[in-house]
Design an enzyme around this catalytic site. Structure first.
Site, PDB file in Angstrom:
ATOM      1  N   CYS A   1       0.811  -1.221   0.000  1.00  0.00           N
ATOM      2  CA  CYS A   1       0.000   0.000   0.000  1.00  0.00           C
ATOM      3  C   CYS A   1       0.844   1.271   0.000  1.00  0.00           C
ATOM      4  O   CYS A   1       0.346   2.352  -0.309  1.00  0.00           O
ATOM      5  CB  CYS A   1      -0.948   0.021   1.198  1.00  0.00           C
ATOM      6  SG  CYS A   1      -2.050  -1.402   1.250  1.00  0.00           S
TER       7      CYS A   1
ATOM      8  N   HIS B   1      -3.460   7.136   2.718  1.00  0.00           N
ATOM      9  CA  HIS B   1      -3.849   5.865   2.102  1.00  0.00           C
ATOM     10  C   HIS B   1      -5.266   5.528   2.549  1.00  0.00           C
ATOM     11  O   HIS B   1      -5.603   5.658   3.721  1.00  0.00           O
ATOM     12  CB  HIS B   1      -2.866   4.769   2.531  1.00  0.00           C
ATOM     13  CG  HIS B   1      -3.331   3.398   2.201  1.00  0.00           C
ATOM     14  ND1 HIS B   1      -3.812   3.074   0.954  1.00  0.00           N
ATOM     15  CD2 HIS B   1      -3.422   2.274   2.948  1.00  0.00           C
ATOM     16  CE1 HIS B   1      -4.154   1.804   0.958  1.00  0.00           C
ATOM     17  NE2 HIS B   1      -3.940   1.293   2.147  1.00  0.00           N
TER      18      HIS B   1
ATOM     19  N   ASN C   1     -10.193  -0.277  -0.496  1.00  0.00           N
ATOM     20  CA  ASN C   1      -8.743  -0.140  -0.360  1.00  0.00           C
ATOM     21  C   ASN C   1      -8.091  -0.588  -1.664  1.00  0.00           C
ATOM     22  O   ASN C   1      -8.062  -1.777  -1.969  1.00  0.00           O
ATOM     23  CB  ASN C   1      -8.273  -0.997   0.818  1.00  0.00           C
ATOM     24  CG  ASN C   1      -6.776  -0.923   1.052  1.00  0.00           C
ATOM     25  OD1 ASN C   1      -6.029  -0.415   0.215  1.00  0.00           O
ATOM     26  ND2 ASN C   1      -6.343  -1.446   2.182  1.00  0.00           N
TER      27      ASN C   1
END
Ligand code: ACO
Length: 329
Positions: free
Chosen positions: A116, A256, A286
Site C-alpha cells: 500500500c 492511504h 482499499n
C-alpha cells in the site's frame, strides 16, 4: 526544509467499469452485511476488474491522462516506476508492460514492491533519480488488481479491497513547487501479519496450495489496524518536521484509503480537521498502492488541490512499509 527537487506536474486515474456494492457479497455466499462493512471500514462499494481489464490497461489509461495534463509525451519519459503488489505477470515487471503500451522508448522501467506504500515509495525513488541527475521526467504509477489475489471465500479480507490505477508525472521543480519532505520506513519482522504465504519462488504453486487458498492474501486485521494507526501517526510527524510545518499548514491530507477509522485517527494525531482530509474509501475500497494517486487525481480534478496548496501524503502497507511526503502545488 529541503529545496524541492521534483514536482507533480500531472495526474490521472482509471478504475474498472464494474461497481460491486456491499449488498452484493450475499449473492456470492459471503456472510457479511452492508452495515458491518460500513461501520468497521467506511467502504460502500469498490470497482472490480472484468474481462479485458488488467493492471496494464488501467495503468496505461491513468498514465495517458496524467501525461496529457503534464504536457509530456511518451518519448520524453526517462523512467516509469510502478508500485504494485498485484502485477499482471510475475515476470517481467508491470512497468515494462506499461512502457511498451505507451511506446516510451527512452524510459527505464521497473516495479517497486511496497504494497500500500507503493506509490509513496516509488515517488521517493523517482525523486532520488532526479536528484542524481539520472532522470528529468518520471512517470510514477500506483496500481492494483487485488480482486484477483484475494480469497473470495474469506470475509476478513475480500470485503476490503478494490481495483484501480493512479498515475503522476514528476518533473523538475519550478517556482518552489514540489516535495518539501519525504520519509519512508519498513519492519519486515511483522511480515506475517499481512502476506501471501505460499505460491512464490520459495514455495511454488502446487494443486495442494491452490486448494488451501494459501496463495491468496492473508491478514490479521486487528494487528494491522494497530500498526497502521501507530506508523501513520509517526510518518505524519516526520513529514511535518522535515518540512518545518505543523498540521495547521496543511491544506489537504491525502492518506492511504484503507479504512475510515485509520484515516480519522491519523488526521486527529496530525491535528488536521476532517474537512481538510480527502476521503474516497467509501467509493473505491482499499486500492492499496493506487489509493493515494487516485485520491490526488480526483482532488485536482475537483479543484480541492490548486496552485499554492500544501498537501501531505501518508501511507502504510504490508511488509510492513510506511511513509509520508509533503508537496507544495
Ligand atoms: N462481515 C461480518 N463479520 C466479519 C467480517 C465481515 N466481512 N469480517 C470479520 N468479521 C467478524 C470476525 O469473524 C469477528 O467475529 P468473532 O468476534 O465472532 O470472531 C468479528 O467480525 C470481529 O473481527 P475483528 O477482525 O476483530 O474486527 P475488527 O473490528 O478488527 O475489524 C477490520 C476488522 C475491518 C479488518 C479491521 O481490523 C481493519 O480495518 N484492519 C486493518 C486492515 C486493513 O486495512 N488492511 C489492509 C491492508 S493494510 C492497509 O492498507 C493499511
Amino acid at each position: 526544509m529541503k529545496r524541492p527537487i521534483a514536482m507533480i506536474a500531472g495526474t490521472g486515474h482509471a478504475v474498472p467499469k464494474r461497481v460491486f456494492q456491499n449488498s452484493e457479497f450475499a449473492s456470492i455466499g459471503i456472510d457479511t452485511s452492508d452495515e458491518w462493512i460500513q461501520e468497521r471500514t467506511g467502504i460502500k462499494q469498490r470497482h472490480l476488474a472484468g474481462e479485458g481489464e488488467n493492471l496494464t490497461t488501467l495503468s496505461t489509461e491513468a498514465a495517458k491522462a496524467a501525461m496529457a495534463r503534464a504536457g509530456v509525451t511518451a518519448a520524453e519519459l526517462d523512467a516509469i516506476i510502478v508500485g504494485t503488489a498485484s502485477p499482471d505477470h510475475l515476470l517481467p515487471s508491470s512497468a515494462v508492460e506499461v512502457q511498451a503500451a505507451l511506446g516510451a522508448t527512452r524510459a527505464a522501467a521497473f516495479d517497486v514492491g511496497a504494497a500500500c506504500s507503493g506509490w509513496l515509495y516509488s515517488s521517493q525513488v523517482a525523486e532520488g533519480l532526479m536528484a542524481a541527475g539520472s532522470a528529468e521526467t518520471v512517470l510514477v504509477i500506483g496500481a492494483e488488481v487485488l480482486s484477483r489475489i484475494v480469497n473470495w471465500k474469506d470475509r476478513n479480507t475480500c470485503v476490503l479491497f478494490g481495483d484501480g490505477a493512479g498515475a503522476t508525472v514528476l518533473k523538475r521543480s519550478t517556482k518552489h513547487r514540489g516535495f518539501l519532505s519525504s520519509y519512508m520506513r519498513s519492519d519486515g519482522t511483522l511480515a506475517q501479519l499481512l502476506d501471501r504465504p505460499r505460491g512464490g519462488a520459495a514455495d511454488p504453486l502446487t494443486p495442494e496450495i491452490v486448494a488451501s487458498g494459501e496463495h491468496f492474501i492473508r491478514m490479521q486485521g486487528r494487528e494491522v489496524f494497530k500498526n497502521a494507526v501507530r506508523s501513520m501517526a509517526d510518518a505524519c510527524d516526520r513529514a511535518l518536521d522535515g518540512a518545518k510545518l505543523s498540521g495547521n499548514d496543511i491544506d489537504l491530507l491525502i492518506p492511504h484509503q484503507a479504512n475510515i477509522r485509520i484515516i480519522e485517527a491519523t488526521a486527529k494525531h496530525a491535528n488536521i480537521a476532517m474537512d481538510k482530509v480527502y476521503v474516497n474509501v467509501d467509493r473505491f475500497g482499499n486500492t492499496s498502492a493506487a489509493s493515494i494517486p487516485i485520491a490526488l487525481s480526483e482532488a485536482i480534478a475537483t479543484g480541492r488541490v490548486t496552485e499554492g496548496k500544501t498537501v501531505m501524503f501518508v501511507a502504510f502497507g504490508a511488509g510492513f512499509t510506511w511513509g509520508s511526503m509533503i508537496h507544495r502545488f
